[in-house]
Motif scaffolding. Structure first.
Motif, PDB file in Angstrom:
ATOM      1  N   GLY A 140       0.821  -1.214   0.000  1.00  0.00           N
ATOM      2  CA  GLY A 140       0.000   0.000   0.000  1.00  0.00           C
ATOM      3  C   GLY A 140       0.843   1.246   0.000  1.00  0.00           C
ATOM      4  N   CYS A 141       2.087   1.118  -0.496  1.00  0.00           N
ATOM      5  CA  CYS A 141       3.058   2.214  -0.419  1.00  0.00           C
ATOM      6  C   CYS A 141       3.647   2.594  -1.775  1.00  0.00           C
ATOM      7  N   ALA A 142       2.953   2.249  -2.845  1.00  0.00           N
ATOM      8  CA  ALA A 142       3.391   2.656  -4.185  1.00  0.00           C
ATOM      9  C   ALA A 142       2.187   3.130  -4.964  1.00  0.00           C
ATOM     10  N   VAL A 143       2.412   4.125  -5.801  1.00  0.00           N
ATOM     11  CA  VAL A 143       1.350   4.636  -6.659  1.00  0.00           C
ATOM     12  C   VAL A 143       1.875   4.796  -8.077  1.00  0.00           C
ATOM     13  N   ASP A 144       1.047   4.452  -9.048  1.00  0.00           N
ATOM     14  CA  ASP A 144       1.325   4.688 -10.461  1.00  0.00           C
ATOM     15  C   ASP A 144       0.425   5.833 -10.884  1.00  0.00           C
ATOM     16  N   LEU A 145       1.016   6.880 -11.443  1.00  0.00           N
ATOM     17  CA  LEU A 145       0.212   8.069 -11.716  1.00  0.00           C
ATOM     18  C   LEU A 145       0.828   8.965 -12.779  1.00  0.00           C
ATOM     19  N   SER A 146       0.066   9.947 -13.189  1.00  0.00           N
ATOM     20  CA  SER A 146       0.532  10.965 -14.113  1.00  0.00           C
ATOM     21  C   SER A 146      -0.131  12.284 -13.751  1.00  0.00           C
ATOM     22  N   VAL A 147       0.100  13.301 -14.584  1.00  0.00           N
ATOM     23  CA  VAL A 147      -0.449  14.637 -14.354  1.00  0.00           C
ATOM     24  C   VAL A 147      -1.413  14.980 -15.474  1.00  0.00           C
ATOM     25  N   ILE A 148      -2.533  15.591 -15.119  1.00  0.00           N
ATOM     26  CA  ILE A 148      -3.504  16.030 -16.116  1.00  0.00           C
ATOM     27  C   ILE A 148      -3.719  17.534 -16.031  1.00  0.00           C
ATOM     28  N   ASN A 149      -4.179  18.102 -17.131  1.00  0.00           N
ATOM     29  CA  ASN A 149      -4.721  19.453 -17.111  1.00  0.00           C
ATOM     30  C   ASN A 149      -6.053  19.349 -16.379  1.00  0.00           C
ATOM     31  N   TYR A 150      -6.183  20.009 -15.255  1.00  0.00           N
ATOM     32  CA  TYR A 150      -7.371  19.777 -14.425  1.00  0.00           C
ATOM     33  C   TYR A 150      -8.659  20.189 -15.122  1.00  0.00           C
ATOM     34  N   LYS A 151      -8.605  21.240 -15.914  1.00  0.00           N
ATOM     35  CA  LYS A 151      -9.813  21.731 -16.575  1.00  0.00           C
ATOM     36  C   LYS A 151     -10.278  20.787 -17.679  1.00  0.00           C
ATOM     37  N   THR A 152      -9.344  20.333 -18.520  1.00  0.00           N
ATOM     38  CA  THR A 152      -9.711  19.482 -19.662  1.00  0.00           C
ATOM     39  C   THR A 152      -9.680  17.997 -19.339  1.00  0.00           C
ATOM     40  N   LYS A 153      -8.996  17.640 -18.231  1.00  0.00           N
ATOM     41  CA  LYS A 153      -8.790  16.248 -17.812  1.00  0.00           C
ATOM     42  C   LYS A 153      -7.861  15.482 -18.759  1.00  0.00           C
ATOM     43  N   GLU A 154      -7.211  16.194 -19.662  1.00  0.00           N
ATOM     44  CA  GLU A 154      -6.272  15.554 -20.579  1.00  0.00           C
ATOM     45  C   GLU A 154      -4.911  15.386 -19.901  1.00  0.00           C
ATOM     46  N   GLU A 155      -4.267  14.236 -20.130  1.00  0.00           N
ATOM     47  CA  GLU A 155      -2.925  14.018 -19.591  1.00  0.00           C
ATOM     48  C   GLU A 155      -1.934  14.938 -20.292  1.00  0.00           C
ATOM     49  N   ILE A 156      -0.996  15.469 -19.537  1.00  0.00           N
ATOM     50  CA  ILE A 156       0.060  16.233 -20.183  1.00  0.00           C
ATOM     51  C   ILE A 156       1.034  15.227 -20.807  1.00  0.00           C
ATOM     52  N   PRO A 157       1.696  15.574 -21.908  1.00  0.00           N
ATOM     53  CA  PRO A 157       2.555  14.616 -22.619  1.00  0.00           C
ATOM     54  C   PRO A 157       3.686  14.070 -21.750  1.00  0.00           C
ATOM     55  N   MET A 158       3.797  12.755 -21.727  1.00  0.00           N
ATOM     56  CA  MET A 158       4.852  12.062 -21.003  1.00  0.00           C
ATOM     57  C   MET A 158       5.599  11.137 -21.967  1.00  0.00           C
ATOM     58  N   PRO A 159       6.749  10.596 -21.567  1.00  0.00           N
ATOM     59  CA  PRO A 159       7.589   9.817 -22.491  1.00  0.00           C
ATOM     60  C   PRO A 159       6.901   8.616 -23.134  1.00  0.00           C
ATOM     61  N   THR A 160       6.059   7.924 -22.366  1.00  0.00           N
ATOM     62  CA  THR A 160       5.382   6.721 -22.858  1.00  0.00           C
ATOM     63  C   THR A 160       3.996   6.644 -22.234  1.00  0.00           C
TER      64      THR A 160
END
Length: 224
Positions: A140-160
């Protein structure tokens, strides 16, 4: 019940070629044992992330067939983490919201039985945890995640994409557009400033510093 679980674990390890005789692994597999641990140490409670942080976005891939296993692995699209982990995620979400961003969670707590299944099927063992040691996700001590534009809910570009086995998923990979490297580094810097450490070959995976204080778990979501 403990003896039964140990027998199952032995069988699973033997099937995937792990030297179980050399292991001293223990996994909490009953709800009563988990609840007893919480009574002694309340910080060990697994918290529903969405309930604790309502404005966070979930994209639980293992509750769908859109994952490297190509099949549904979770009975429900839920995300849990230990109490102090969620407390830090809440701070991160608040900080990102001020900048117009937010977190998107792909995975958090993962029952130990799922880690065994991943290891059996994965084509590249470098991208999955070895059941002989267990995963930080199992604690319970690891998270898989990314960042989104909060308004559009679109993920910001990441490597993969999430769960990619490509070399470009590594945090040191540089043959990428400058904007993508900037986004990756922004995510890593933000997470590491709040008590997490990125996994070198997975830009999306972050381990909570202090994970050693939490046991491996095999408690199904429906019991939490």
């Amino acid at each position: 019940m403990k003896a039964f679980f140990q027998l199952i674990a032995f069988t699973l390890f033997a099937t995937i070629g792990i030297n179980v005789r050399a292991q001293k692994l223990y996994v909490t597999s009953t709800l009563s044992e988990y609840n007893a641990a919480i009574q002694k140490s309340p910080e060990k409670q697994l918290i529903d992330i969405k309930k604790a942080i309502p404005d966070i976005t979930l994209d639980i891939r293992y509750a769908t067939d859109d994952n490297f296993m190509n099949r549904v692995m979770y009975s429900e699209a839920s995300a849990f983490a230990r109490k102090p982990v969620v407390a830090q995620l809440k701070k991160i979400q608040k900080e990102l919201r001020k900048k117009g961003y937010g977190l998107k969670i792909y995975d958090a707590y993962r029952p130990y039985a799922i880690t065994v299944a991943f290891y059996e099927q994965a084509s590249d063992k470098n991208f999955v945890a070895n059941p002989a040691k267990g995963s930080k996700h199992n604690r319970g001590c690891a998270v898989d995640l990314s960042v989104i534009n909060y308004k559009t809910k679109e993920e910001i570009p990441m490597p993969t994409p999430f769960d990619s086995f490509a070399a470009s998923a590594a945090v040191t990979y540089q043959n990428l557009p400058e904007a993508v490297i900037k986004n990756r580094d922004f995510l890593i810097k933000t997470m590491e400033s709040h008590g997490f450490k990125v996994l070198n070959n997975e830009w999306w995976h972050f381990d909570f510093i202090g994970w050693q204080n939490f046991e491996l778990l095999d408690i199904p979501f429906k019991s939490l």
